[in-house]
Scaffold this active site. Structure first.
Site, short mmCIF file in Angstrom:
data_model
loop_
_atom_site.label_atom_id
_atom_site.label_comp_id
_atom_site.label_asym_id
_atom_site.label_seq_id
_atom_site.Cartn_x
_atom_site.Cartn_y
_atom_site.Cartn_z
N LEU A 131 9.23 3.80 -4.82
CA LEU A 131 8.05 4.39 -4.18
C LEU A 131 7.20 3.31 -3.53
O LEU A 131 6.22 3.59 -2.87
CB LEU A 131 7.23 5.17 -5.20
CG LEU A 131 7.98 6.33 -5.90
CD1 LEU A 131 7.14 6.91 -7.03
CD2 LEU A 131 8.35 7.41 -4.90
N ARG A 132 7.57 2.06 -3.76
CA ARG A 132 6.94 0.88 -3.14
C ARG A 132 5.49 0.67 -3.55
O ARG A 132 4.77 -0.10 -2.90
CB ARG A 132 7.04 0.95 -1.62
CG ARG A 132 8.47 0.93 -1.07
CD ARG A 132 9.26 -0.27 -1.51
NE ARG A 132 10.49 -0.47 -0.73
CZ ARG A 132 11.51 -1.22 -1.13
NH1 ARG A 132 11.48 -1.82 -2.32
NH2 ARG A 132 12.58 -1.38 -0.37
N ASP A 155 19.39 5.43 -4.83
CA ASP A 155 18.97 4.02 -4.76
C ASP A 155 18.05 3.83 -3.54
O ASP A 155 18.18 2.86 -2.79
CB ASP A 155 20.17 3.08 -4.70
CG ASP A 155 19.80 1.69 -5.23
OD1 ASP A 155 18.79 1.58 -5.95
OD2 ASP A 155 20.52 0.73 -4.91
#
Lengths: 318, 427
Positions: free
Chosen positions: B64-65, B306
């Site tokens: 989700l950074r 991924d």
């Protein structure tokens, strides 16, 4: 796709990025064009007006003296304006991206970029993003390709051997890290050379090198036996320690080209080296300066070959 | 919110259902299947004629950074993209900036996720402090904060003693370790498989032993410690064979594969397409074929996206300098369906790999359609074709090897916790 990127819709050379995938017709055309340029270097006025008014930018993201100089001479003999940029010490160090650098230089009305870069594929990336009138010539990218070096080597072989169809060629040394070797292999197999060998300890060969159509030899005894052409590769200093090779001394003993080992090759074999040489590491001085050596003519031919490439990607030439 | 989903083809691998059934949802749970419970009055009706109704997808690896990498993508954007992909539960690896190595960071992430629409978010905690591979994190505290398992993401543990201690400590509490096998030294600066493409292009390579040597170490330590280990992102035929033997020997291991590795090989990295710069590298066609087979026969338990959204600047670089990873949450379903169709498997078997099985590995009550279960559902049109493009992808990461390709299978509704979280404008 790479081949398409390099050719125009009507099959002419648009960029020169790699020799892989280029048809034999184009390679031969470059060599023939170069042939016509060789004599220019012997004239009193060493210039032709083919690139008059064109701006050639030498973009060297990695240091080079010899290749940059020969490109510069070639461009000047074609009457181009040459701008040398030593980018290794400028813009990208300030954080500018490769594509931004190229966009900025394009805005300065460039017609051609001659690019050297430490990363494989950098010239391909640039070629995909430049305006349609700009050509890209790869002057060496990572370990991938050094197409003008490969071509000048083909020119040299053809000059001394007349052609490729009956030749046995050995490429000796650090193939793993060599963009020169990769370009030579693609050119030789495309031009119909029946036997291309690579000769090196296994640490200096790519794992699947045989997939490129070469024969693998680990010893000089079998590797250069009866060869018509022996190409010695430069061994970088930093490879001589650590786990790739135990020492320069052992390398020279087993893979260095000496007068003795040279006797295994055909009596009329030629010895080549892309330079710069490490005398006493990959090649003995006596061999480098001996009667089989064509190392200095290679350099001279390099100018004519680069003139041919630059004139062809600019839409001129044969 | 009461929802009546009617006329759909319900496929639930966990209950071995594949039939037309109506589903009734109330207060976040499934309250009826086939027939409505007494006094059920729906606020919303979904006509699912022509659609497959299945458990919401469970994705074991979605970046989700956040925190720290918002220039690539944001939590809101990627949770939304996951919902667009039919995902209702996701696990996020700890490779944020800073990494998820402190309970406060995990609590913040859980809080942010809970207050955003989109899937249920399950953090995977860092196994070592700063992911440096040296000092263990406070696993028990992190578990209390909401971590489901512990992982190094793609960071190495160079010191094998640390790995042994990590397994022993995790075993104490019964925590699972999620490990991607890769030897640090053998992988080093590599960016592609050590094979045909690296020979041709001279790109720095990662040989298969980078995976198998690390895998052997992990499996021997599992044998020693009995720690539960989930092996992430297998890439090689040799690796698959080692896992097969380990499972036959009864070791407590499970494993997954990234969806791109089910379809692509090193040949796709020809032409320096940075969107095919993935971790682990795409390997030979033989490796890919072995992965497809192992997925079919169950040695590989499940498929994950991924998901790694990367901004365009980080991809528009020479291959070896480009940021690795591919966007994936919206491709997980269509690419899983594509694999199943090409392999001759049924929809039930395909969906099993992205619903029931990953839910079991994550250890959550998800991936099943039954009365009393959480109402997390995905409704998709298996026949709908769509083209992967900058415009069709909801994720901020447009980095896909499949850009320009047409895929089959598109999500129409995603129901999460009894709410319609996503409804497609198409079809």
């Amino acid at each position: 796709m790479t081949a398409n990127l390099q050719l125009t819709e009507d099959g002419r050379l648009r960029h020169l990025l790699t020799l892989e995938g280029l048809p034999a017709r184009i390679l031969t055309q470059i060599l023939d064009t170069a042939e016509s340029f060789v004599s220019i270097g012997e004239r009193e006025v060493k210039k032709v007006p083919l690139l008059r008014g064109k701006a050639v930018f030498n973009l060297f993201f990695e240091n080079s003296t010899r290749t940059r100089t020969t490109f510069e001479i070639a461009a000047k003999r074609l009457s181009a304006d040459v701008i040398n940029l030593n980018i290794a010490t400028s813009a990208t160090n300030k954080g500018e991206t490769l594509l931004d650098t190229v966009a900025n230089l394009s805005a300065m009305q460039a017609d051609m970029f001659v690019v050297r870069h430490a990363s494989s594929g950098a010239p391909h990336l640039i070629a995909r993003h430049v305006a349609p009138h700009i050509s890209v010539v790869n002057a060496g990218d990572g370990r991938c390709a050094h197409p003008t070096q490969g071509l000048l080597d083909m020119f040299t072989i053809r000059h001394y051997k007349g052609g490729f169809h009956n030749l046995r060629v050995a490429i000796v040394g650090d193939v793993l890290h060599s963009r020169v070797a990769r370009s030579q292999i693609h050119a030789l197999t495309t031009l119909g050379c029946p036997e291309v060998r690579v000769v090196a300890p296994r640490t200096l060969l790519p794992r699947d090198v045989d997939s490129m159509g070469v024969h693998v030899h680990y010893t000089m005894a079998t590797g250069i036996k009866d060869c018509d052409v022996i190409i010695m590769l430069r061994l970088q200093n930093e490879r001589m320690q650590g786990a790739l090779l135990p020492s320069a001394g052992e390398y020279y003993k087993y893979w260095g080209l000496t007068e003795d080992k040279l006797k295994l090759a055909r009596p009329d074999a030629i010895v080549m080296h892309p330079g710069p040489m490490n005398r006493g590491v990959e090649i003995d001085s006596g061999v480098a300066d001996g009667k089989h050596s064509v190392i200095l003519p290679q350099v001279t031919f390099g100018i004519a070959v680069r003139m041919a490439v630059m004139s062809m990607v600019s839409g001129g030439g044969a | 919110m009461k929802i009546h989903i009617k006329n759909g083809r319900v496929i639930d691998p966990a209950s071995a259902i594949d039939q037309q059934l109506d589903i009734y949802i109330s207060a976040g749970h499934i309250v009826g299947m086939g027939s409505a419970p007494a006094n059920f009055h729906a606020n919303a009706e979904i006509d699912a004629a022509g659609l497959v109704v299945c458990p919401g997808l469970v994705d074991l690896s979605v970046r989700l950074r956040e925190p720290g990498l918002e220039y690539m993508a944001t939590l809101e954007s990627e949770m939304h993209a996951a919902a667009v992909g039919g995902i209702t539960s996701l696990a996020c690896p700890p490779d944020t900036d800073p990494p998820l190595d402190e309970p406060g960071l995990v609590e913040m992430l859980k809080f942010r996720a809970k207050n955003s629409p989109g899937p249920r978010v399950y953090p995977i905690g860092a196994l070592t402090w700063k992911l440096k591979g040296e000092r263990l994190t406070e696993m028990a505290e992190l578990s209390e904060a909401g971590c489901m398992a512990f992982s190094q993401a793609d960071a190495p543990i160079v010191d094998t003693t640390v790995l042994l201690r990590a397994m022993e400590y995790a075993y104490t509490f019964g925590f699972p370790l999620w490990l991607r096998p890769q030897d640090y030294y053998l992988a080093r600066d590599g960016v592609v498989h050590d094979g045909v493409v690296s020979a041709r292009f001279g790109l720095p390579s990662i040989p298969v032993p980078a995976e198998t040597v690390a895998l052997q170490t992990i499996l021997l330590l599992v044998r020693e410690t009995k720690a539960r280990v989930h092996l992430c992102r297998l890439s090689s035929r040799a690796g698959v064979e080692m896992v097969r033997r380990a499972k036959e020997d009864g070791l407590p291991v499970t494993c997954d594969v990234g969806i791109h590795h089910v379809h692509l090989s090193e040949m796709d990295t020809s032409d320096f397409n940075a969107n095919c710069h993935l971790i682990p590298p795409l390997r030979s066609q033989r490796d890919r074929d072995a992965i497809r087979q192992a997925l079919k026969d169950g040695v590989i338990d499940c498929i994950c996206s991924d998901h790694a959204p990367v901004d365009a600047n980080a991809k528009e670089k020479p291959f070896q300098e480009s940021e690795a990873g591919a966007t994936g949450v919206e491709l997980l379903l269509p690419l899983t369906l594509k694999w199943a169709a090409e392999t001759g498997l049924s929809l039930t078997q395909a969906l099993d790999r992205v619903t029931r099985r990953p839910a079991a590995i994550l250890g959550v009550d998800a991936g099943q359609l039954a009365v009393g279960k959480p109402a997390d559902l995905c409704l998709f049109d298996p026949a709908a074709g769509w083209t992967v493009s900058n415009k069709t992808l909801a994720s901020l990461g447009k980095n896909s090897p499949f850009l320009g390709m047409e895929l089959q299978g598109r999500v129409r509704y995603t129901v999460i916790d009894g709410h319609i979280d996503f409804k497609s404008n198409h079809g």
